[in-house]
Design an enzyme around this catalytic site. Structure first.
Site, short mmCIF file in Angstrom:
data_model
loop_
_atom_site.label_atom_id
_atom_site.label_comp_id
_atom_site.label_asym_id
_atom_site.label_seq_id
_atom_site.Cartn_x
_atom_site.Cartn_y
_atom_site.Cartn_z
N ARG A 131 -8.91 -0.17 3.68
CA ARG A 131 -8.03 0.82 3.04
C ARG A 131 -6.68 0.22 2.72
O ARG A 131 -5.98 0.69 1.83
CB ARG A 131 -7.76 1.98 4.01
CG ARG A 131 -8.96 2.82 4.30
CD ARG A 131 -8.62 3.82 5.34
NE ARG A 131 -7.67 4.74 4.76
CZ ARG A 131 -7.49 5.97 5.19
NH1 ARG A 131 -8.18 6.41 6.19
NH2 ARG A 131 -6.61 6.75 4.62
N ARG A 162 0.24 14.56 12.72
CA ARG A 162 0.55 14.39 11.31
C ARG A 162 0.80 15.70 10.53
O ARG A 162 0.13 15.99 9.53
CB ARG A 162 -0.54 13.55 10.62
CG ARG A 162 -0.87 12.29 11.39
CD ARG A 162 -1.57 11.26 10.56
NE ARG A 162 -0.67 10.53 9.71
CZ ARG A 162 -1.00 9.48 8.98
NH1 ARG A 162 -2.23 9.03 9.00
NH2 ARG A 162 -0.12 8.88 8.21
N ASP A 166 3.82 0.52 12.24
CA ASP A 166 2.61 -0.04 11.62
C ASP A 166 2.32 -1.47 12.05
O ASP A 166 1.28 -2.03 11.69
CB ASP A 166 2.72 0.02 10.09
CG ASP A 166 2.78 1.46 9.59
OD1 ASP A 166 2.46 2.37 10.37
OD2 ASP A 166 3.14 1.66 8.42
N CYS A 226 -5.63 8.30 8.64
CA CYS A 226 -5.96 7.75 9.96
C CYS A 226 -5.59 8.74 11.07
O CYS A 226 -4.57 9.43 10.98
CB CYS A 226 -5.20 6.45 10.19
SG CYS A 226 -5.83 5.06 9.24
N LYS A 277 0.83 -1.21 0.00
CA LYS A 277 0.00 0.00 0.00
C LYS A 277 0.86 1.26 0.00
O LYS A 277 0.67 2.15 -0.83
CB LYS A 277 -0.90 0.02 1.24
CG LYS A 277 -1.54 1.37 1.49
CD LYS A 277 -2.37 1.41 2.75
CE LYS A 277 -1.68 1.87 3.99
NZ LYS A 277 -1.61 3.29 4.27
N ASN A 278 1.84 1.31 0.92
CA ASN A 278 2.56 2.58 1.10
C ASN A 278 3.54 2.88 -0.04
O ASN A 278 4.06 3.99 -0.13
CB ASN A 278 3.25 2.62 2.47
CG ASN A 278 2.21 2.82 3.57
OD1 ASN A 278 1.07 3.20 3.29
ND2 ASN A 278 2.58 2.54 4.80
C1 EPZ Z 1 4.21 6.80 6.45
O1 EPZ Z 1 3.51 7.92 6.95
C2 EPZ Z 1 3.20 5.70 6.31
N1 EPZ Z 1 2.14 6.17 5.42
C3 EPZ Z 1 2.64 5.33 7.68
O2 EPZ Z 1 1.81 4.20 7.50
C4 EPZ Z 1 3.76 4.97 8.64
O3 EPZ Z 1 3.22 4.80 9.94
C5 EPZ Z 1 4.81 6.09 8.69
O4 EPZ Z 1 5.26 6.38 7.33
C6 EPZ Z 1 6.01 5.72 9.52
O5 EPZ Z 1 6.59 4.55 9.03
C7 EPZ Z 1 2.32 6.16 4.11
O6 EPZ Z 1 3.37 5.76 3.60
C8 EPZ Z 1 1.20 6.66 3.27
P1 EPZ Z 1 6.39 10.11 8.49
P2 EPZ Z 1 4.16 9.36 6.89
O7 EPZ Z 1 6.38 11.35 7.69
O8 EPZ Z 1 5.00 9.46 5.70
C9 EPZ Z 1 6.49 13.44 11.92
C10 EPZ Z 1 -0.08 2.85 7.80
O9 EPZ Z 1 -0.64 2.34 8.80
N2 EPZ Z 1 6.49 14.41 10.81
O10 EPZ Z 1 7.57 9.20 8.40
O11 EPZ Z 1 3.07 10.34 7.08
C11 EPZ Z 1 5.13 12.77 12.06
O12 EPZ Z 1 4.23 13.57 12.78
C12 EPZ Z 1 0.43 4.27 7.83
O13 EPZ Z 1 0.07 2.27 6.71
C13 EPZ Z 1 6.66 15.74 11.09
O14 EPZ Z 1 6.79 16.15 12.24
O15 EPZ Z 1 5.07 9.28 8.19
C14 EPZ Z 1 5.49 11.49 12.75
O16 EPZ Z 1 5.59 11.70 14.12
C15 EPZ Z 1 -0.04 5.08 8.95
N3 EPZ Z 1 6.62 16.63 10.04
C16 EPZ Z 1 6.85 11.14 12.17
O17 EPZ Z 1 7.37 12.38 11.64
C17 EPZ Z 1 6.46 16.22 8.75
O18 EPZ Z 1 6.46 17.07 7.85
C18 EPZ Z 1 6.85 10.09 11.08
O19 EPZ Z 1 6.11 10.52 9.98
C19 EPZ Z 1 6.30 14.85 8.48
C20 EPZ Z 1 6.33 13.95 9.55
#
Ligand code: EPZ
Length: 416
Positions: free
Chosen positions: A397, A122, A305, A117, A22-23
Site C-alpha cells: 500500500r 482513528r 510512522d 490500517c 504516499k501521504n
Molecule cells: C496521517 O494520518 C497519516 N496518514 C498517518 O500515516 C500518520 O501516522 C498520521 O498522519 C500521523 O502523522 C495519511 O496521511 C493518509 P492524524 P491521519 O489525523 O491524518 C487523532 C502511515 O503509516 N484524531 O494526524 O489520520 C487520531 O486518532 C499512516 O502512512 C482525532 O482524535 O492522522 C490520532 O490519535 C498511518 N480526531 C491523532 O489525532 C480526528 O478527527 C493523529 O491523527 C483526527 C485525528
C-alpha cells in the site's frame, strides 16, 4: 494476501531512489477534483493506495490518464457527485479527502466512513468540526455520512490536536468558501505545504501552510496546473534504517534530509555511520549500535510512522532502547511478531522496551499494518535464515517497488 519471503543476513550495497510521498499523493489526487480544468501530478508513487483512489475517481466519472512514468493527469470538469460506497471508501484511510474536496466543490458529499490500517480508533471528529464551522450540516448513520451546505463561509477554526488529515481536509473545503478561514493549531507535516502549493498553483490563496496557523482566502474558480509530489520522508527513513541494519555501503537518493532530521539525530546517537548530503544519504557498515529512546510526536518530532521500523534496528543495539507512542493507541503489534523472531521485548501500554543485542531467527510472522510490515522487513533482513511475512499487501500500500528496490541492493526477497 501475498507473502514476502526474505533470506536474511546479506550485506546490502548500492543505491535506492526514493519515490513520491504516499501521504501527499493520497491528498493531492482528491484535491485535483477541486479544479474545473486539467491537473497533472508527477512523481506519483505506484502503490495500491493510489490504485484505490484512481478507482474512486473513475467511479466519479473523472477522466484519468496514468502513465508508467509516475504521472497522473486528472480531468474533473464533468465529474458526477455520486455517493462513494463502502467497497471503494474502505480500501484506504485517505478516501476521507473526498469529503473536503467534494464539499468544497459541490457543497454536498455522501460517502461511507474510510478504512485504513488498524493502528487505533482513528476518529474524524476534528474534520467534521471544521466542516461544521464552515457552515456544513452533517447527518448519516454508523456506516455513511452526508455533509451538506447551502454555502461555505470562512471562519476561525482551532484544532484541539494538530491532526494531519483534519488540517488538509479543512483546507480542501475552505479554498472555495466565501471569505477568510484561519486554521489554528494546524499540523505542520511537510505534506501539508506540498498540498497547499498545488492548490495555490490552481488559483487558491493559502498562506502559512507548514506553520501552525494557515490562512485561506476563498476563491470562486480553480484551474489547471502541474505539480510534483514531494519525496516520501517515511520511505527515506525506512531505507535509512535498513542501511543502518544491513548495509556495507548504501546511498539513498532523492530525499529532503531536513524532513527526517529527528530520525537522523537518533541514528547518529545510535552510532550509525551516516553521511548526510544535500538530497541524499550514504550509510556505511555500522558496528556497535547503541540503544536509544524515542517518543513519537507531531512533526518535526519523531514520526510515529517510523517507530515500528526503528524497533527492529533496536534489537541490534547494545542496552535497553525505549519507545513511547503518543499518536496512536495500537501501534505495537509488530513487537509481538519481533518477539517470535527472538527479540527481547516488553510492552506496557503506550511504552515499550527492547533489550539488545539479540540474535533474530527467521520464522513466519504477520504484517498487521503497513509500517509494522516495514519493520518486519528490517528484522527479516537482519535475521539468520528465512522469514515469511504474511499479509504483505499491507506493505505494498505504501512502498513503491519495494521488492525490486531491495533486490537491487543485494537483498534476497521474493513476493509470493
Ligand atoms: C496521517 O494520518 C497519516 N496518514 C498517518 O500515516 C500518520 O501516522 C498520521 O498522519 C500521523 O502523522 C495519511 O496521511 C493518509 P492524524 P491521519 O489525523 O491524518 C487523532 C502511515 O503509516 N484524531 O494526524 O489520520 C487520531 O486518532 C499512516 O502512512 C482525532 O482524535 O492522522 C490520532 O490519535 C498511518 N480526531 C491523532 O489525532 C480526528 O478527527 C493523529 O491523527 C483526527 C485525528
Amino acid at each position: 494476501m501475498r507473502k514476502l519471503i526474505i533470506k536474511g543476513q546479506n550485506l546490502l550495497e548500492g543505491e535506492v531512489n526514493i519515490s513520491g510521498a504516499k501521504n501527499s499523493a493520497v491528498a493531492l489526487i482528491p484535491a485535483a477534483l477541486l479544479s474545473d480544468e486539467k491537473v497533472v501530478l508527477t512523481n506519483v508513487p505506484n502503490i495500491s493506495d493510489v490504485d484505490a483512489l484512481e478507482e474512486i475517481l473513475l467511479y466519479l466519472d473523472a477522466k484519468i490518464d496514468r502513465t508508467n512514468d509516475n504521472k497522473i493527469t486528472i480531468y474533473s470538469s464533468e465529474i458526477s457527485n455520486k455517493p462513494i460506497h463502502a467497497d471503494l471508501a474502505k480500501k484506504l484511510r485517505a478516501s476521507y479527502y473526498f469529503m473536503g474536496a467534494m464539499l468544497g466543490k459541490y457543497k454536498h458529499v455522501e460517502m461511507s466512513f474510510p478504512g485504513g490500517c488498524s493502528i487505533g480508533k482513528r476518529p474524524i471528529d476534528l474534520h467534521l468540526k471544521g466542516f461544521k464551522a464552515l457552515g456544513a450540516k452533517i447527518t448519516g448513520d454508523e456506516e455513511n455520512i452526508i455533509i451538506d451546505a447551502d454555502k461555505l463561509v470562512g471562519t476561525d477554526i482551532y484544532l484541539d490536536f494538530a491532526s494531519v488529515g483534519a488540517t488538509i481536509n479543512i483546507m480542501l473545503a475552505a479554498v472555495r468558501a466565501k471569505g477568510k478561514t484561519v486554521i489554528k493549531n494546524a499540523a505542520k507535516e511537510p505534506e501539508i505545504p506540498n498540498i497547499a502549493e498545488l492548490l495555490n498553483k490552481m488559483g487558491a490563496d493559502i498562506k502559512g501552510a507548514g506553520t501552525n496557523v494557515i490562512t485561506i482566502n476563498g476563491v470562486e474558480h480553480l484551474g489547471s496546473c502541474e505539480h510534483r509530489v514531494l519525496p516520501d520522508r517515511i520511505e527515506a527513513g525506512t531505507y535509512a534504517i535498513i542501511g543502518a541494519a544491513c548495509a556495507s555501503n548504501l546511498r539513498i537518493n532523492n530525499i529532503v534530509p531536513e524532513h527526517i532530521d529527528s530520525l537522523l539525530e537518533k541514528l547518529k546517537e545510535m552510532n550509525v555511520n551516516i553521511k548526510v548530503g544535500k538530497d541524499y544519504l550514504v550509510i556505511k557498515e555500522s558496528k556497535k549500535i547503541k540503544a536509544t529512546e524515542i517518543i513519537t510526536l507531531v512533526y518535526p518530532g519523531f514520526p510515529t510512522d517510523l517507530q515500528q521500523v526503528l524497533a527492529s534496528l533496536m534489537t541490534k543495539a547494545k542496552g535497553e532502547s525505549t519507545i513511547e507512542e503518543t499518536i496512536w493507541e495500537n501501534r505495537f503489534l509488530n513487537l509481538y511478531e519481533l518477539g517470535k523472531m527472538g527479540a527481547k521485548i516488553d510492552v506496557n501500554g503506550k511504552k515499550a522496551s527492547i533489550i539488545g543485542p539479540t540474535k533474530l531467527i527467521g520464522t513466519e510472522v504477520n504484517a498487521t499494518d503497513l509500517r509494522a510490515g516495514a519493520g518486519l522487513i528490517v528484522a527479516a533482513l537482519i535475521a539468520e535464515g528465512t522469514t515469511t511475512i504474511n499479509n504483505a499487501d499491507y506493505i505494498l500500500r505504501g512502498y513503491e517497488n519495494i521488492v525490486e528496490k531491495l533486490c537491487n541492493i543485494g537483498a534476497d526477497v521474493i513476493l509470493q
